[in-house]
Design a protein around this motif. Structure first.
Motif, PDB file in Angstrom:
ATOM      1  N   LEU A   1      46.875  31.212  34.607  1.00  0.00           N
ATOM      2  CA  LEU A   1      46.095  30.275  35.424  1.00  0.00           C
ATOM      3  C   LEU A   1      45.900  30.838  36.829  1.00  0.00           C
ATOM      4  N   GLY A   2      47.006  31.319  37.422  1.00  0.00           N
ATOM      5  CA  GLY A   2      46.917  31.885  38.764  1.00  0.00           C
ATOM      6  C   GLY A   2      45.997  33.088  38.818  1.00  0.00           C
ATOM      7  N   ALA A   3      46.029  33.919  37.763  1.00  0.00           N
ATOM      8  CA  ALA A   3      45.150  35.091  37.702  1.00  0.00           C
ATOM      9  C   ALA A   3      43.690  34.678  37.644  1.00  0.00           C
ATOM     10  N   THR A   4      43.412  33.607  36.911  1.00  0.00           N
ATOM     11  CA  THR A   4      42.031  33.118  36.804  1.00  0.00           C
ATOM     12  C   THR A   4      41.534  32.599  38.147  1.00  0.00           C
ATOM     13  N   ALA A   5      42.382  31.823  38.826  1.00  0.00           N
ATOM     14  CA  ALA A   5      41.993  31.261  40.125  1.00  0.00           C
ATOM     15  C   ALA A   5      41.775  32.341  41.175  1.00  0.00           C
TER      16      ALA A   5
END
Length: 541
Positions: free
Chosen positions: A482-486
């Motif tokens: 999720l953090g990588a996507t954001a």
């Protein structure tokens, strides 16, 4: 570059630091866990403190990032958590959700069963939105709990400024933004993701009209997809975590669903199918969650969903589950008369490995075709804490058939593992009957993924290969995805899943046990029918 994944489970907070490795995949290079407090003011009441949880989140993040000299190398942070209800007042301070009136106890946990009457009332009205939760809202969901608060703690209810699902509370604390994840709202708050709105007449009919006021400001009107950019890490949160402000914070997800993100891309040399819809993800811990996605809308009685966009954008999520699995195995062992003797016999070995080894020895001594035959005359029905799927009946209880004065702990343990696997098969068959394609693999993570007997029995009972990721902390990996996507390092969530996925090893089903499990599964279904018959007899119907 690094990404942080934070997982708030039932009894602990964990944070993991994930690095993308050159040959592909995301590698968890460090993680840290801290226990969190659970309050039990009454039977079936379970509460927590948002302050305690946030303090532990910050402690865990500081620990895993302590060796990163240049904090700008950390590009994104993602959160997942249990689907518990968090109450805040107009000052954004904790607001009591407890009959003790202690404001520090401002979280009603997911496993809290106080709202049984409220769930029954909501279900009796039969609103059309209930078709997205298998026909019945669960007392574990947030709307019945809010109705309970209105009926039983009106002062607290009237002073709610924000009611968050715990994953969304974490992004609020990290950024100050009040956005909500479509994952939490769709799965636990009866948000209609197909129409893109809350069903206003539903809230009015059940007596919660005030939640619709001011464009649903108390429960959320800025709704984002998992992995969407919420905002930058605030100065206050960065200080709490010993990070720099400006790190990208991702829209959150429910803890089991984070495991789904971390697992669903996994493949093996034997099974390289990249079709995400062919996989069943089983998050097996204290409780269990069974998740699968389809490209088309698919309604299954007793199974939550279809939830549009709840896991991956443009897919529909179906979610089955068991209210008690790992905790049930612990219970059946710890209450057995031979438990203490078994502990004394371990000699440093893990108890589950020891029990499995002894079961295999017993099978060999008896010259059985398969070790599963040890339970031929001993049967367990496993809904000791009610049935989440596919019966969706919280009043169901456990059943045991075959008790003698000398029941072996090995046979009892094996029968319980089998019972949980038959429950999984029951969920799978319900999905098949609703029209979905057959699964080609089951991917398991969580505490029970380390239990060799559980893994093998799941494969044998369901006649489907089981995949176990080479990255054991799939939930933390999912949160980091999720953090990588954001962070915009990857263009979308699906790409981030593919780039950070890990390989898996495969457990094949034992063909020698198919016939036996077919017969024993019939006993499982008969025990369910019999329990319902007993209720009818005692109710005079």
């Amino acid at each position: 570059m690094y990404f942080i994944g934070v997982d708030v489970g039932t009894s602990s907070v964990r944070a993991g630091l994930v690095k993308k490795v050159e040959n592909g995949g995301g590698k968890l290079i460090k993680y840290h866990a801290e226990p969190i407090t659970i309050f039990k003011p009454k039977t079936s009441y379970f509460e927590q403190s948002s302050k305690n949880i946030w303090d532990k989140v910050c402690e865990c993040v500081k620990n895993v990032t302590a060796d990163i000299i240049d904090k700008s190398e950390i590009k994104g942070i993602g959160f997942d958590a249990t689907c518990s209800l968090v109450l805040l007042d107009k000052h954004n301070e904790p607001l009591s959700a407890s009959p003790t009136n202690n404001n520090d106890q401002n979280i009603i946990m997911w496993l809290d069963h106080r709202a049984e009457k409220e769930a029954d009332f909501i279900n009796s009205l039969g609103h059309d939105c209930l078709k997205y939760v298998g026909g019945k809202v669960s007392l574990e969901m947030e709307i019945p709990k809010l109705l309970w608060l209105k009926r039983n703690m009106l002062d607290s209810y009237n002073n709610i400024h924000y009611a968050f699902d715990l994953p969304d509370f974490l992004t609020f604390k990290a950024t100050g933004k009040t956005s909500r994840s479509i994952c939490s709202l769709t799965c636990k708050w009866n948000y209609d993701a197909v129409k893109g709105q809350f069903p206003q007449d539903y809230f009015e009919s059940i007596g919660l009209k005030e939640l619709t006021e001011d464009n649903y400001s108390k429960i959320g009107n800025d709704i984002l997809f998992p992995g969407d950019f919420v905002g930058k890490l605030s100065n206050e949160a960065a200080n709490d975590m010993n990070l720099i402000n400006g790190i990208s914070v991702a829209t959150s997800i429910i803890d089991a669903h984070a495991g789904g993100l971390g697992l669903i891309g996994s493949t093996t040399n034997k099974l390289s199918d990249v079709d995400l819809t062919s996989k069943l993800v089983l998050i097996a811990g204290t409780s269990s969650c069974h998740m699968s996605i389809t490209e088309n809308i698919l309604f299954t009685k007793g199974v939550w969903g279809p939830y549009k966009n709840a896991l991956i954008p443009n897919y529909f999520l179906s979610e089955g589950g068991q209210s008690a699995s790992g905790v049930l195995i612990d219970y059946i062992l710890s209450t057995h008369p031979d438990y203490q003797k078994t502990l004394n016999d371990l000699n440093g070995q893990n108890i589950h490995d020891y029990l499995y080894d002894e079961i295999l020895k017993l099978s060999t001594s008896a010259s059985l075709k398969t070790f599963h035959e040890l339970t031929k005359d001993f049967h367990i029905y496993p809904d000791f804490h009610g049935n989440r799927s596919p019966v969706a009946d919280s009043t169901l209880t456990g059943m045991i058939c075959g008790l003698t004065m000398h029941n072996s702990i090995f046979i009892t343990y094996l029968a319980m593992i089998q019972a949980l696997s038959y429950s999984t098969k029951h969920i799978i068959e319900s999905l098949y009957k609703a029209g979905r394609n057959e699964f080609k693999s089951i991917l398991i993570c969580g505490g029970l993924s380390k239990n060799k007997l559980f893994i093998q029995t799941t494969a044998d009972v369901c006649s489907i290969p089981v995949l176990i990721s080479n990255e054991p902390e799939s939930v933390l990996l999912g949160a980091a995805i999720l953090g990588a996507t954001a962070s915009k390092i990857f263009p979308n969530l699906k790409t981030a899943i593919n780039e950070l996925k890990n390989d898996a090893y495969q457990i094949e089903a034992d063909v020698n046990s198919f016939d036996y499990h077919s017969r024993k599964y019939r006993v499982f279904l008969k025990m369910l029918d019999d329990q319902q018959s007993y209720k009818n007899i005692m109710n005079g119907t």
